[in-house]
Design a protein around this motif. Structure first.
Motif, PDB file in Angstrom:
ATOM      1  N   GLY A  20       0.747  -1.361  -0.070  1.00 41.03           N
ATOM      2  CA  GLY A  20      -0.011  -0.042   0.017  1.00 41.03           C
ATOM      3  C   GLY A  20       0.552   1.184  -0.153  1.00 41.03           C
ATOM      4  O   GLY A  20       0.454   2.310  -0.619  1.00 41.03           O
ATOM      5  N   ASP A  21       1.968   1.195   0.482  1.00 39.84           N
ATOM      6  CA  ASP A  21       2.798   2.309   0.736  1.00 39.84           C
ATOM      7  C   ASP A  21       3.510   2.690  -0.697  1.00 39.84           C
ATOM      8  O   ASP A  21       3.801   3.884  -0.908  1.00 39.84           O
ATOM      9  N   GLN A  22       3.585   1.881  -1.604  1.00 42.66           N
ATOM     10  CA  GLN A  22       3.633   2.037  -3.059  1.00 42.66           C
ATOM     11  C   GLN A  22       2.887   3.155  -3.765  1.00 42.66           C
ATOM     12  O   GLN A  22       3.259   3.720  -4.818  1.00 42.66           O
ATOM     13  N   CYS A  23       1.634   3.037  -3.372  1.00 39.66           N
ATOM     14  CA  CYS A  23       0.718   4.070  -3.941  1.00 39.66           C
ATOM     15  C   CYS A  23       0.820   5.490  -3.611  1.00 39.66           C
ATOM     16  O   CYS A  23       0.875   5.750  -2.593  1.00 39.66           O
ATOM     17  N   ARG A  55      -6.219  -0.011 -13.346  1.00 41.94           N
ATOM     18  CA  ARG A  55      -6.243  -0.127 -14.736  1.00 41.94           C
ATOM     19  C   ARG A  55      -5.386   1.244 -15.184  1.00 41.94           C
ATOM     20  O   ARG A  55      -4.513   1.083 -15.924  1.00 41.94           O
ATOM     21  N   THR A  56      -5.843   2.329 -14.711  1.00 40.00           N
ATOM     22  CA  THR A  56      -5.464   3.635 -15.151  1.00 40.00           C
ATOM     23  C   THR A  56      -3.922   3.574 -14.588  1.00 40.00           C
ATOM     24  O   THR A  56      -2.847   4.038 -15.269  1.00 40.00           O
ATOM     25  N   TRP A  57      -3.364   3.455 -13.418  1.00 43.50           N
ATOM     26  CA  TRP A  57      -2.372   3.494 -12.707  1.00 43.50           C
ATOM     27  C   TRP A  57      -1.320   2.355 -13.377  1.00 43.50           C
ATOM     28  O   TRP A  57      -0.222   2.799 -13.636  1.00 43.50           O
ATOM     29  N   SER A  58      -1.741   1.389 -13.465  1.00 44.76           N
ATOM     30  CA  SER A  58      -0.806   0.086 -14.245  1.00 44.76           C
ATOM     31  C   SER A  58      -0.663   0.762 -15.833  1.00 44.76           C
ATOM     32  O   SER A  58       0.567   0.177 -16.372  1.00 44.76           O
ATOM     33  N   ASP A  59      -1.605   1.272 -16.538  1.00 42.09           N
ATOM     34  CA  ASP A  59      -1.283   1.685 -17.755  1.00 42.09           C
ATOM     35  C   ASP A  59      -0.062   2.737 -17.798  1.00 42.09           C
ATOM     36  O   ASP A  59       0.483   2.891 -18.621  1.00 42.09           O
ATOM     37  N   ARG A  68      -0.374  -5.960  -9.088  1.00 38.69           N
ATOM     38  CA  ARG A  68       0.446  -5.036  -7.925  1.00 38.69           C
ATOM     39  C   ARG A  68      -0.131  -3.738  -7.791  1.00 38.69           C
ATOM     40  O   ARG A  68      -0.536  -3.184  -6.419  1.00 38.69           O
ATOM     41  N   ALA A  69      -0.590  -2.850  -8.763  1.00 38.79           N
ATOM     42  CA  ALA A  69      -1.253  -1.658  -8.634  1.00 38.79           C
ATOM     43  C   ALA A  69      -2.762  -2.089  -8.009  1.00 38.79           C
ATOM     44  O   ALA A  69      -2.983  -1.321  -6.892  1.00 38.79           O
ATOM     45  N   PHE A  70      -3.425  -2.937  -8.132  1.00 39.61           N
ATOM     46  CA  PHE A  70      -4.537  -3.334  -7.503  1.00 39.61           C
ATOM     47  C   PHE A  70      -4.388  -3.596  -5.760  1.00 39.61           C
ATOM     48  O   PHE A  70      -5.314  -3.113  -5.189  1.00 39.61           O
TER      49      PHE A  70
END
Length: 117
Positions: A20-23, A55-59, A68-70
């Motif tokens: 979560g800290d990666q977000c 989806r947006t962040w991983s794109d 991982r983004a999810f």
């Protein structure tokens, strides 16, 4: 149902926090209809908001990958919502969102499960 041998919920929680800290998303500045509903307290839209943002962040960050983004966004968003409008959050929402996404569940299993992730 008994947890798998070697399953330690504290280890899982620690790993989820680290993921979560990666977000680094600022949820107040992100434009997403499902997210807007979640921020109004409509937690039934939580899964849709996480999926849309993932989806947006991983794109935008292909090296990250959708799964991982999810995981990162679901943990960070739940933490954010707890701080902002805590009483509407159910303790099982994170588990349900992660387990309910077959792609993310397969990713976790392929990584060796929570014990190895």
């Amino acid at each position: 149902e008994e947890p798998p041998t070697g399953f330690d919920p504290m280890v899982v929680a620690s790993r989820l926090r680290r993921i979560g800290d990666q977000c680094n998303l600022d949820f107040e500045k992100v434009s997403s209809a499902p997210l807007a509903e979640v921020l109004k307290g409509k937690m039934e839209m939580f899964g849709a908001a996480v999926d849309s943002l993932s989806r947006t962040w991983s794109d935008q960050n292909p090296e990250l990958g959708y799964e991982r983004a999810f995981l990162s966004i679901s943990v960070k968003l739940l933490t954010y919502v707890l701080q902002k409008i805590g009483p509407v959050v159910l303790p099982t929402q994170l588990t349900e969102v992660i387990s309910g996404n077959s792609r993310v569940r397969s990713y976790i299993e392929a990584s060796g499960g929570w014990v190895r992730m």
